[in-house]
Write a protein that holds these residues in place. Sequence first.
Motif, short mmCIF file in Angstrom:
data_model
loop_
_atom_site.label_atom_id
_atom_site.label_comp_id
_atom_site.label_asym_id
_atom_site.label_seq_id
_atom_site.Cartn_x
_atom_site.Cartn_y
_atom_site.Cartn_z
N UNK A 215 45.17 39.54 41.47
CA UNK A 215 44.54 40.23 42.59
C UNK A 215 43.04 40.27 42.31
N UNK A 216 42.25 39.97 43.36
CA UNK A 216 40.81 39.87 43.12
C UNK A 216 40.08 41.21 43.25
N UNK A 217 40.71 42.21 43.82
CA UNK A 217 40.09 43.51 43.90
C UNK A 217 41.10 44.58 44.28
N UNK A 218 41.41 45.49 43.35
CA UNK A 218 40.93 45.53 41.96
C UNK A 218 41.51 44.37 41.14
N UNK A 254 36.47 41.58 36.95
CA UNK A 254 36.42 40.17 37.37
C UNK A 254 37.08 39.96 38.74
N UNK A 255 36.38 39.25 39.60
CA UNK A 255 36.93 38.89 40.91
C UNK A 255 37.92 37.74 40.69
N UNK A 256 39.13 38.10 40.31
CA UNK A 256 40.14 37.11 39.88
C UNK A 256 40.74 36.41 41.09
N UNK A 273 37.27 33.08 38.15
CA UNK A 273 36.58 34.18 38.83
C UNK A 273 35.28 33.68 39.46
N UNK A 274 34.85 34.37 40.52
CA UNK A 274 33.61 33.96 41.16
C UNK A 274 32.48 34.97 40.98
N UNK A 279 29.11 43.86 40.08
CA UNK A 279 27.78 43.31 40.38
C UNK A 279 27.99 42.23 41.44
N UNK A 280 28.53 42.66 42.57
CA UNK A 280 29.08 41.74 43.57
C UNK A 280 28.10 40.82 44.25
#
Length: 493
Positions: A215-218, A254-256, A273-274, A279-280
């Motif tokens: 999951x990218x967030x969280x 991490x934006x996984x 991750x991107x 620190x988006x």
Amino acid sequence: MRRSHERATSSWAPARWGLAAVTVGVIAGGCAGSSRGGGAGGDDGGGDDGSGTAGPAIGFASASETIWEGTGMWPVEIVASAPVAAAVRVDYQVASGVTGGRVDGLASGSVMIEAGQTTAELVVPVVDDSAVQPPETVTLTLSVADDAAGGGDASPHTGMLNVHTLTLLDNDDLAWPGATAIATADTAAQFGENLSGLSYEPAAGAQPATLWAVKNGPSILYRLARSGAIWAPVTTDGWSAGKTLVYPDGGGSPDAEGVTRAELTSTAIYVATERDNDAGKISRLSVLRYDTAGAGTTLTATHEWNLTADLPAVDPNLGLEAITWVPDSALVAQGFYDDHLARPYDPAQYPDHGTGVFLVGLEANGMVYAYALDHVHGGFQQLAAFPSNHVQVMGIDYDRDTGYLWTACDNNCNGDLAVLAVETNPRSAHHGHFVLRRAVDRPSGMPNLNNEDLAIAPDSECTGGQKPVIWTDDSATDGHSLRTGSVPCGPAL
């Protein structure tokens, strides 16, 4: 089918297909006789080389090959067990068990092994058409007809391969080749939005199959097990709600976006991750390694390979979206080309990289980049870059059974997919590079969802010629993040 405005431009894009009449050419070589396909190697009793004594045994270098429509001039190699003293004419006969009924004028003929040589090529020009066809097979049979001195031995040579089968695969745009029906594969509201990446780990011994999801967030990694028709979180060892992912320093989010397994004997898993969600507004295009055997509900990355400076500058939300791993053994067998060293890939040139290469997909430009990652010193080397066949790439998955690389786009391009493979034709200008084989529509039973990744089960799970495929919907449409369908087993699509 694939719309022309959706196809990413590429100098590697294939043509259409069909099989044209054979032309022949002769190549010099020093290849010894073959014992592949059950042959016993060269013998001393085959043929007359024009000297009045028994000449070298002659046959095909391999028993079979699978080739794709649009691959160009395909060489079928004929070998002698030793250099021939005088030129030898080798006849071949064509017989076909062609499912689609087409061989486009392929006719019987002959090639010459020139004096002093051990090889010759029977060259098959594989041309293109726009017809969607099932796989076709063509069988070639050899006999040594005569030589420069007028002698002859019309019988096949024992101990050599006298029959060669070509299987031709179509490359035209394809409706989804598996089941059209799609089913949800999770309980409603199980994951919520932002489930982005998937990786399928096959069953091994008493260990059942595992579906890894990020999951990218969280930032959460889930370990899922099959429970009837759904995939549910494993409830032991702290996995019931997934495990939070952090950077090597123990911080960040991490934006996984993508996840993959490498060596299945290891407990390591890799995440693409991107950015750091904390620190988006700053791109941080990294591959992170985690040890899934770690205790607790938080996993701290053991390694970070920050590729940001090595990749094109992109918006922080258009970065690394997908990742998969390809074994060195497969790359070497397929003749993968290392663009960095301008030579066929040699794993020994990259010490401490493990046993395979990581492919990462960059959303912004639809490109896939191949990397050797140094696990000891933390370095990395980009080996190749190639188009995914999408203007944006959201998912990639390497099928270790077929050698196919599947790429996927989301609802921005109608959920289209593509199948790529390493070009194995040594005559092709793209030899050793991943090239497009087929553009594939999403299943007709699948709405145009925000599917960001797919995971393909191994051939060991085939039932009725089909094996499972799972998609993840980042938007959790109707409360569901996972959906499942099927795709054919084996190389035929």
